[in-house]
Structure formats: structure tokens, C-alpha cells
Scaffold this active site. Structure first.
Site, short mmCIF file in Angstrom:
data_model
loop_
_atom_site.label_atom_id
_atom_site.label_comp_id
_atom_site.label_asym_id
_atom_site.label_seq_id
_atom_site.Cartn_x
_atom_site.Cartn_y
_atom_site.Cartn_z
N GLY A 1 -17.19 -17.42 56.51
CA GLY A 1 -18.05 -16.07 56.76
C GLY A 1 -18.41 -15.38 55.85
O GLY A 1 -18.60 -15.70 54.70
N SER B 1 -15.94 -23.25 54.32
CA SER B 1 -16.53 -22.12 53.24
C SER B 1 -15.64 -21.20 52.79
O SER B 1 -14.73 -21.85 52.15
CB SER B 1 -17.74 -21.75 54.24
OG SER B 1 -18.61 -20.79 53.49
N MET B 2 -15.71 -19.93 53.28
CA MET B 2 -14.75 -18.88 52.79
C MET B 2 -13.35 -19.40 53.09
O MET B 2 -12.48 -18.91 52.53
CB MET B 2 -15.29 -17.43 53.21
CG MET B 2 -14.74 -16.28 52.68
SD MET B 2 -14.54 -16.20 50.92
CE MET B 2 -12.78 -16.02 50.30
N HIS C 1 -18.69 -25.45 49.85
CA HIS C 1 -20.07 -25.79 49.48
C HIS C 1 -20.45 -24.33 48.86
O HIS C 1 -19.55 -23.33 48.53
CB HIS C 1 -20.98 -25.69 50.90
CG HIS C 1 -20.96 -24.63 51.63
ND1 HIS C 1 -21.67 -24.64 52.70
CD2 HIS C 1 -20.28 -23.48 51.54
CE1 HIS C 1 -21.42 -23.40 53.49
NE2 HIS C 1 -20.44 -22.76 52.92
N ASP D 1 -22.85 -29.39 51.35
CA ASP D 1 -21.51 -29.14 52.37
C ASP D 1 -20.74 -30.62 51.93
O ASP D 1 -21.24 -31.61 52.20
CB ASP D 1 -21.97 -29.26 53.57
CG ASP D 1 -22.65 -28.08 54.11
OD1 ASP D 1 -22.80 -27.13 53.22
OD2 ASP D 1 -23.02 -27.75 55.11
#
Length: 196
Positions: A72, A101-102, A124, A175
Site C-alpha cells: 500500500g 510491495s511495501m 517490485h 513484479d
């Protein structure tokens, strides 16, 4: 919003009688906190408060962060990251499902990083969101900010995996999914566990 399925309760008996207690409260008492769902301002606020409170209670006892998140907000995630790194106690992270991700950056920041056998990590480059209609100068400013964010994210991954920035940039150019064993092999995790 809490409901019976996302926040189960248990019945406890004490000298005052029976009471209903949320399982997350029981886990928190055991120094386990949850990073579940999208990383946003509310999650960051809650998680940072919990981590800081646990340091006040006992600055030396380990805290476990259970992570199952698609990622997010980078800004909110970096706030959690900074608080995690500033705590005096050891922080263990456990990937339960997905750390993407985060959330992957939060997962790799743990001093002990454990993955359940069927969990995954995805890394990513930061994504462009909400560009819409912008002037050339606004687009340039957004691009510069995005590249700064990319460098910060890559430096965090490099620091916690032992890879060079170039190797991280190569992996994060798309990704990149890692199952539990591959995450350990690439330095994103320390071990695969079969029980919590």
C-alpha cells in the site's frame, strides 16, 4: 469494522466471572501484533502505537509482527519501518500468506524473518498512481519523487538481503514473486517454519 469472522473472541473466566476477550488482544498480550490488509494511514498509526507501547512495557522482550498484506502506501509503510527499526527490543516478522510491495519491505526489516511453507513475498518498483491531468512541471516533480522512493526502497532491500543495488533494481524491474524457499535463498527471509 470488526465482525465475528475477522475478530474472533474467546470466553475467559476470572474471579469477576466470565468475559469475552478478542483474540487479537490475547495475542497482543503475548507481544504479537498484526499487519494484515492494505498498508495505509490507519494501519500505520495503529501499528506504530502498538510497537511503541510494547517498548514502554518491556524494552527487551521480542515482538512478533504477523504480516499478510498486499502492500500500500509507501509513506505510511516507511513510518512503520522507521518505528520498527528504532525499537530497542528484537523484532521478529512472520509472513503468513503474502508480504507484497511495501509489506515486503516491512517483512525483510525483521531481525528474524520467518515464512510459513506456502507464503510468498513479492517485490517490485514503486507504482505510479493517480497521475490524471498534470502539467509538465507537475509530472517532473512526481517523477523525481517516484525515483527517490525507488531508491529508498531498493536501499532497504539491499541492506536487508545483502544484494547490491543493481541486483535489487534488476529484480524489482517487474513484479517478482518468491515462494518461501526462494525467499530464503535470495535473502528476503531467514527460514521456513511449520509452526508459529
Amino acid at each position: 469494522m470488526d465482525n465475528l469472522f475477522t475478530t474472533p473472541t474467546v470466553i475467559k473466566e476470572s474471579s469477576a466471572g466470565f468475559s469475552s476477550v478478542r483474540v487479537v488482544d490475547e495475542m497482543f498480550a503475548r507481544r504479537e501484533v498484526q499487519c494484515v490488509g492494505e498498508v495505509d494511514r490507519d494501519m500505520a498509526y495503529s501499528l506504530c502505537l502498538q510497537l511503541r507501547y510494547l517498548e514502554a512495557v518491556d524494552p527487551n522482550a521480542e515482538v512478533t509482527i504477523i504480516i499478510n498484506s498486499p502492500g500500500g502506501s509507501v509513506t505510511d509503510g516507511l513510518a512503520i519501518y522507521d518505528v520498527m527499526r528504532s525499537m530497542s527490543y528484537p523484532v521478529r516478522t512472520v509472513c503468513l500468506g503474502m508480504a507484497a510491495s511495501m509489506a515486503a519491505l516491512l517483512f525483510v526489516a525483521g531481525g528474524q524473518r520467518d515464512m510459513l511453507p506456502h507464503s510468498q513475498v513479492m517485490i517490485h518498483d514503486p507504482l505510479v498512481v493517480g497521475v490524471g491531468r498534470s502539467s509538465a512541471l507537475e509530472l517532473k516533480a512526481q517523477s523525481d519523487d517516484l525515483m527517490r522512493t525507488r531508491e529508498i526502497s531498493a536501499r532497504i532491500l539491499a541492506e536487508h538481503t545483502g544484494h547490491t543495488l543493481e541486483e535489487v533494481y534488476e529484480k524489482t524491474s517487474h513484479d517478482c514473486f518468491f515462494d518461501a524457499e526462494a525467499a530464503v535463498a535470495w535473502g528476503l527471509a531467514d527460514r521456513v517454519i511449520t509452526s508459529l
